[in-house]
Design a protein around this motif. Structure first.
Motif, PDB file in Angstrom:
ATOM      1  N   ASN A 146       0.954  -1.421  -0.162  1.00 57.57           N
ATOM      2  CA  ASN A 146       0.351   0.499   0.007  1.00 57.57           C
ATOM      3  C   ASN A 146       1.061   1.604  -0.019  1.00 57.57           C
ATOM      4  OD1 ASN A 146      -1.566   2.347   0.416  1.00 57.57           O
ATOM      5  ND2 ASN A 146      -3.298   0.790   1.934  1.00 57.57           N
ATOM      6  N   ASP A 149       0.124   2.807   3.437  1.00 57.30           N
ATOM      7  CA  ASP A 149      -0.153   1.987   4.866  1.00 57.30           C
ATOM      8  C   ASP A 149       0.828   1.407   5.109  1.00 57.30           C
ATOM      9  OD1 ASP A 149      -1.006   0.856   6.984  1.00 57.30           O
ATOM     10  OD2 ASP A 149      -2.717   0.772   6.816  1.00 57.30           O
ATOM     11  N   CYS A 152       0.065  -2.715   4.687  1.00 62.42           N
ATOM     12  CA  CYS A 152      -0.715  -3.441   4.369  1.00 62.42           C
ATOM     13  C   CYS A 152       0.121  -3.730   3.301  1.00 62.42           C
ATOM     14  CB  CYS A 152      -1.434  -2.481   4.385  1.00 62.42           C
ATOM     15  SG  CYS A 152      -2.917  -3.231   2.794  1.00 62.42           S
ATOM     16  N   ASN A 166      -2.148  -7.436   6.491  1.00 66.46           N
ATOM     17  CA  ASN A 166      -2.331  -5.503   7.888  1.00 66.46           C
ATOM     18  C   ASN A 166      -0.828  -6.495   8.849  1.00 66.46           C
ATOM     19  OD1 ASN A 166      -4.169  -3.988   6.830  1.00 66.46           O
ATOM     20  ND2 ASN A 166      -5.179  -5.347   6.282  1.00 66.46           N
ATOM     21  N   TRP A 187      -2.870  -1.061  -6.819  1.00 67.04           N
ATOM     22  CA  TRP A 187      -3.019   0.295  -5.575  1.00 67.04           C
ATOM     23  C   TRP A 187      -3.333   1.392  -6.563  1.00 67.04           C
ATOM     24  CZ3 TRP A 187      -4.753  -1.345  -0.766  1.00 67.04           C
ATOM     25  CH2 TRP A 187      -3.829  -2.380  -0.155  1.00 67.04           C
ATOM     26  N   GLY A 191      -3.966   5.239  -1.713  1.00 66.13           N
ATOM     27  CA  GLY A 191      -3.808   3.592  -1.258  1.00 66.13           C
ATOM     28  C   GLY A 191      -5.388   3.400  -1.121  1.00 66.13           C
ATOM     29  N   LYS A 192      -6.586   3.960  -1.360  1.00 63.98           N
ATOM     30  CA  LYS A 192      -7.959   3.669  -1.036  1.00 63.98           C
ATOM     31  C   LYS A 192      -8.220   2.698  -1.353  1.00 63.98           C
ATOM     32  CE  LYS A 192      -8.746   8.564   0.843  1.00 63.98           C
ATOM     33  NZ  LYS A 192      -9.468   9.496   1.017  1.00 63.98           N
ATOM     34  N   MET A 194      -7.157  -1.050  -4.635  1.00 66.77           N
ATOM     35  CA  MET A 194      -6.328  -1.632  -4.944  1.00 66.77           C
ATOM     36  C   MET A 194      -7.014  -2.282  -6.431  1.00 66.77           C
ATOM     37  SD  MET A 194      -6.152  -5.434  -3.154  1.00 66.77           S
ATOM     38  CE  MET A 194      -6.330  -4.897  -1.839  1.00 66.77           C
ATOM     39  N   PRO A 208      -9.332  -2.340   0.802  1.00 60.27           N
ATOM     40  CA  PRO A 208      -8.122  -2.454   1.279  1.00 60.27           C
ATOM     41  C   PRO A 208      -8.448  -4.191   1.955  1.00 60.27           C
ATOM     42  CG  PRO A 208      -8.208  -0.445   1.477  1.00 60.27           C
ATOM     43  CD  PRO A 208      -8.694  -0.283   0.511  1.00 60.27           C
TER      44      PRO A 208
END
Length: 588
Positions: A146, A149, A152, A166, A187, A191-192, A194, A208
């Motif tokens: 990610n 993040d 992730c 995670n 992604w 990163g919200k 994929m 995610p």
């Protein structure tokens, strides 16, 4: 279906300066099975690290040392338990993710603390090992972190499964979606979401937590035949570059614009790398540079890197670079092509170049690719296009990553890394894995000038027992061997051994394990008539002709033997002698 714009002449506005640094011998890199898509090189610019996979070893080096032309320099090598297929790092650079294949034939995700790799060197160990969604024989096809993040990471396997991990400070959670046909992952910039490239050519968008968002249909480009996705880049809310595998095994690059609620638009750029014809499926390594609106493409079956840029009209066009300023994988021995095993962007070069008298340029951003020839191909990107930011200007200072180092105990796990294989077992593993230079015939393994042995129980002066065989040259699969040394080099005739060994033996081995029950001395003339007898260096046999061999082929140095026996350089009755193919003899 829209057509791609015409190829643009880059002129002097965009050039590439190519260099090469040796990393390892070619035979230290395992041959990649046809259906795998490895990514064996990664750069962590925040800490100035370059990571390269060499078989089952993770090589960790300082980027500046390598890029300055000193590949030996600082660095360490960390054994990961088996052949590495992927390397990448978390967006904050503090975790290194490594996919490796262990003896259970399953992919294992190892999480290394970057600080641990720097501080502990070769003794570093992963703080987490994840393999709960893997099955024997499956392989990871895509691994993607990610971009916002660092906890992730997602990967997809050859079974079509998609898994998102995670990682918290002391635990890890898995979320797996089975049998969805996943083949590649990308992604969104924030990163919200994929994007999952699927076996049927469609793009499946997910949150995610794997909640579905929508599906973008496969492009109508391949005459109704399904073309699986092999790689993708998601670079705006609706735009993607997607690599497909065509029915003829050739790759192609497709631009996809899929606004929500509207039909998607497609542009087929075809094979931008002009890949070689191949009986095996080819694939692309994609590297997107958002600050430059530029896409770099390498093909697993091509030698030239393609460059696409976004023009002032908003269209994406391929650049044609001048002769001598293209990025091409280095040839070995002038004629032997090599191909990429991964691609990464490094911003740590300090190297400058003289353009003309008293005028220098650089340092430049650098693309690094590991080749099948065991070399690091280094491409300095000289970008003189207007309004292009200096990628290195935003690079912060490079402090060593600070601790504390995360450990397996922190995650209540006991990670046991499989040990390095002994040389004796390395050969059998190489044959099973299809490593370069190995072959197997009738249970006898051979490899061109490869050495492997595991000596046990030295029983006398100059004597030994060998537990495995390794060929110096591929020889016919004879079952009996002699010459030069048995279990006890100077043993009397008839010495019994259940596992007698020979040096430079008839099956073409340096050290071989023989199933004979009698060994011979160095200059013995054997009158043994049973199949269990072995022969001396200068012996003339009375054993059945299918059983005898000697140092220079045939039953003895000066004899003729009608059997397909073997010698130091592969078979026949003399050093440069005869090779038998069934009933046909060919002189070489």
């Amino acid at each position: 279906m829209n057509q791609p714009p015409e190829v643009l002449d880059a002129g002097e506005e965009f050039e590439i300066i190519s260099e090469v640094q040796p990393l390892c011998a070619t035979d230290e890199l395992p041959r990649v099975p046809a259906f795998e898509r490895p990514s064996l090189v990664d750069s962590v610019p925040l800490f100035g690290l370059l990571l390269v996979a060499k078989g089952g070893t993770l090589v960790v080096k300082k980027s500046r040392t390598v890029l300055s032309g000193s590949p030996g320099g600082e660095g360490s090598e960390v054994w990961c338990g088996g052949r590495i297929t992927h390397i990448t790092h978390a967006c904050d650079g503090l975790t290194i993710f490594v996919i490796t294949i262990w003896g259970d034939d399953c992919p294992h995700l190892l999480c290394f603390d970057t600080a641990g790799l720097v501080q502990q060197g070769s003794s570093a160990s992963p703080y987490l090992e994840c393999s709960n969604s893997s099955s024997a024989g499956s392989r990871v096809l895509g691994l993607a972190v990610n971009p916002t993040d660092p906890a992730c990471v997602a990967y997809c396997t050859s079974t079509g499964d998609l898994t998102v991990l995670n990682i918290s400070t002391n635990s890890v959670t898995y979320n797996t979606k089975k049998n969805m046909g996943a083949r590649a992952i990308g992604w969104s910039a924030k990163g919200k979401q994929m994007c999952v490239g699927c076996q049927d050519g469609s793009l499946s968008l997910h949150k995610p937590d794997l909640a579905p968002v929508r599906i973008i249909a496969a492009p109508p480009l391949f005459a109704g035949a399904a073309a699986p996705v092999t790689a993708l880049v998601w670079f705006t809310n609706t735009e993607f570059f997607v690599a497909y595998q065509q029915s003829n095994n050739q790759p192609c690059l497709v631009y996809v614009n899929g606004p929500k609620g509207q039909p998607a638009q497609y542009i087929n750029y075809e094979d931008v790398c002009y890949s070689n014809d191949s009986p095996e499926p080819l694939f692309y390594h994609l590297l997107f540079i958002p600050q430059w609106n530029q896409l770099l493409v390498l093909s697993s079956g091509g030698i030239e890197m393609a460059t696409l840029i976004k023009t002032s009209s908003g269209a994406w066009a391929q650049l044609a670079l001048e002769e001598g300023s293209r990025a091409e994988m280095h040839f070995i021995n002038v004629t032997q092509e090599t191909f990429p095993l991964g691609i990464t962007l490094d911003l740590c070069s300090t190297k400058t170049f003289t353009v003309k008298e008293d005028v220098t340029e650089g340092p430049h951003p650098v693309v690094v690719s590991l080749s099948t020839g065991g070399e690091l191909n280094i491409f300095h990107l000289v970008n003189r296009l207007p309004d292009k930011p200096d990628l290195r200007a935003s690079l912060p200072a490079q402090p060593a990553p600070a601790g504390p180092v995360r450990t397996a105990q922190q995650y209540c796990s006991n990670i046991v890394i499989p040990p390095r294989p002994h040389a004796s077992s390395a050969l059998s593993s190489a044959v099973d894995a299809g490593l370069p230079g190995t072959s197997s015939s009738a249970g006898v393994a051979s490899s061109g000038f490869a050495f492997s042995s595991n000596f046990t129980n030295p029983s006398s002066v100059a004597g030994f027992t060998a537990t495995s065989s390794t060929a110096i040259a591929s020889a016919p699969a004879t079952n009996y061997s002699s010459s030069f040394a048995s279990t006890n080099t100077f043993a009397a005739p008839g010495t019994t051994s259940s596992n007698s060994a020979s040096f430079l033996s008839g099956i073409g081995t340096i050290v071989s394990a023989s199933t004979t029950n009698a060994s011979s001395t160095l200059f013995q003339t054997s009158n043994t008539t049973s199949a269990s007898g072995s022969l001396g260096l200068f012996s003339r046999p009375s054993v059945p002709p299918s059983n005898g061999s000697s140092l220079f082929g045939g039953a003895s140095m000066f004899s003729q033997n009608k059997a397909p026996t073997s010698s130091l350089f592969g078979g026949g009755v003399s050093l440069g002698g005869s090779v038998y193919d069934s009933s046909r003899r060919v002189n070489i």
